[in-house]
Scaffold this active site. Structure first.
Site, PDB file in Angstrom:
ATOM      1  N   ASP A  47       0.795  -1.604   0.038  1.00  0.00           N
ATOM      2  CA  ASP A  47      -0.043  -0.805   0.087  1.00  0.00           C
ATOM      3  C   ASP A  47       1.086   1.320  -0.077  1.00  0.00           C
ATOM      4  O   ASP A  47       1.662   1.503   0.527  1.00  0.00           O
ATOM      5  CB  ASP A  47      -0.784   0.122   1.442  1.00  0.00           C
ATOM      6  CG  ASP A  47      -1.523   1.384   1.065  1.00  0.00           C
ATOM      7  OD1 ASP A  47      -2.464   1.029   1.095  1.00  0.00           O
ATOM      8  OD2 ASP A  47      -1.409   2.361   1.603  1.00  0.00           O
ATOM      9  N   HIS A 110      -7.754   9.677  -1.464  1.00  0.00           N
ATOM     10  CA  HIS A 110      -6.907   9.131   0.292  1.00  0.00           C
ATOM     11  C   HIS A 110      -7.795  10.322   0.818  1.00  0.00           C
ATOM     12  O   HIS A 110      -7.623   9.885   2.468  1.00  0.00           O
ATOM     13  CB  HIS A 110      -6.002  10.193  -0.229  1.00  0.00           C
ATOM     14  CG  HIS A 110      -4.492   9.954   0.735  1.00  0.00           C
ATOM     15  ND1 HIS A 110      -3.284   9.142   0.411  1.00  0.00           N
ATOM     16  CD2 HIS A 110      -4.417   9.168   2.030  1.00  0.00           C
ATOM     17  CE1 HIS A 110      -2.020   9.327   0.833  1.00  0.00           C
ATOM     18  NE2 HIS A 110      -3.309   9.473   2.429  1.00  0.00           N
TER      19      HIS A 110
END
Length: 276
Positions: A47, A110
């Protein structure tokens, strides 16, 4: 140590490893070595995010690993400054280029950055990239229930994942419930609360009983609740230990004692007010 990492099935049928490797706050230079160590230990999910500035480092480690692309699960995220339909498409292409990949397994918004008012337009760009088969699954990060509801109402695809700060001191139960209601997988960032709970007496007691570390107890707690986790470390011994979670199981009493640690223990920004 077993490295047979369980997977969860996302709402579009894609299988995602339940334990991944995070690289938040790791320099681009350090990232290559850390990801290489993680891949050697058995991790197959990594990630990263555009804002981390280390996508090149991740890509270099992936290229050097010799692991087949279809055996990897790579996540990145679009930053607030790249939100909006066209900007998101450009931001995605830049991330892909830095990673040296032809597609991503998961791409996330995000932060909702609610004052910007751009997360729906950004989501529509992710839907386009998904339709174009450039991403296997699309999702969000740090989205509150009202943000999720707006996407579900105005978009055509329900997010596959919502990655949020979640650990025993901040269990984000309303968000987890909203995720479950929509069939969205909950992924925990900062699953160890940046180490804030590693000296907690109840967790240490459980660790002693199972002859494991306090970090392993917390990570196992996450797994038994069905979450995806992405612990981060640049220390090889901890990278290995954070994956060694399958040789013990917490009892219902032990899970309950960790559940009881919930408080307002947020370590990162508040998604309702953070706008970059």
């Amino acid at each position: 140590m077993t490295t047979a990492i369980p997977t969860i099935t996302l709402n579009n049928g894609v299988e995602m490893p339940q334990v991944g490797f995070g690289v938040f706050q790791v320099s681009n230079e350090e990232t290559t070595a850390a990801v290489s160590a993680a891949l050697k230990a058995g991790y197959r999910s990594v990630d990263t995010a555009a804002i981390y500035g280390n996508e090149e480092g991740v890509g270099k480690a992936l290229a050097q690993s010799g692991i087949a692309r279809e055996d990897l699960f790579i996540t990145s995220k679009v930053w607030i400054s790249d939100m909006g339909f066209e900007q998101t498409l450009e931001g995605f292409d830049a991330s892909l280029q830095r990673l040296g990949l032809e597609y991503l397994d998961l791409f996330l918004i995000h932060w909702p950055a609610p004052e910007k008012g751009l997360y729906v337009d950004t989501w529509k760009a992710l839907e386009q990239l998904y339709a174009d088969k450039k991403i296997r699954a699309i999702g969000v990060s740090n989205f509150q229930p009202e943000h999720l509801q707006k996407l579900v109402a105005e978009g055509t695809i329900v997010p596959a994942v919502n990655q949020v700060e979640l650990h025993p001191a901040l269990q984000n139960r309303e968000v987890a419930a909203a995720n479950a209601e929509h069939g969205i997988a909950t992924e925990a960032w900062s699953p160890l609360a940046q180490g804030a709970l590693l000296a907690d007496a109840s967790i240490l007691g459980i660790a002693e009983a199972h002859r494991v570390t306090a970090a392993q107890v917390i990570l196992r707690w996450h797994l038994q609740q069905g979450r995806v986790i992405i612990p981060k470390s640049v220390t090889e011994s901890r990278i290995i230990a954070n994956l060694d979670l399958f040789g013990f199981e917490l009892s219902s009493d032990e899970l309950a004692s960790i559940d009881a640690l919930d408080r307002d223990g947020r370590t990162g920004p508040d998604p309702d007010t953070f706008n970059g």
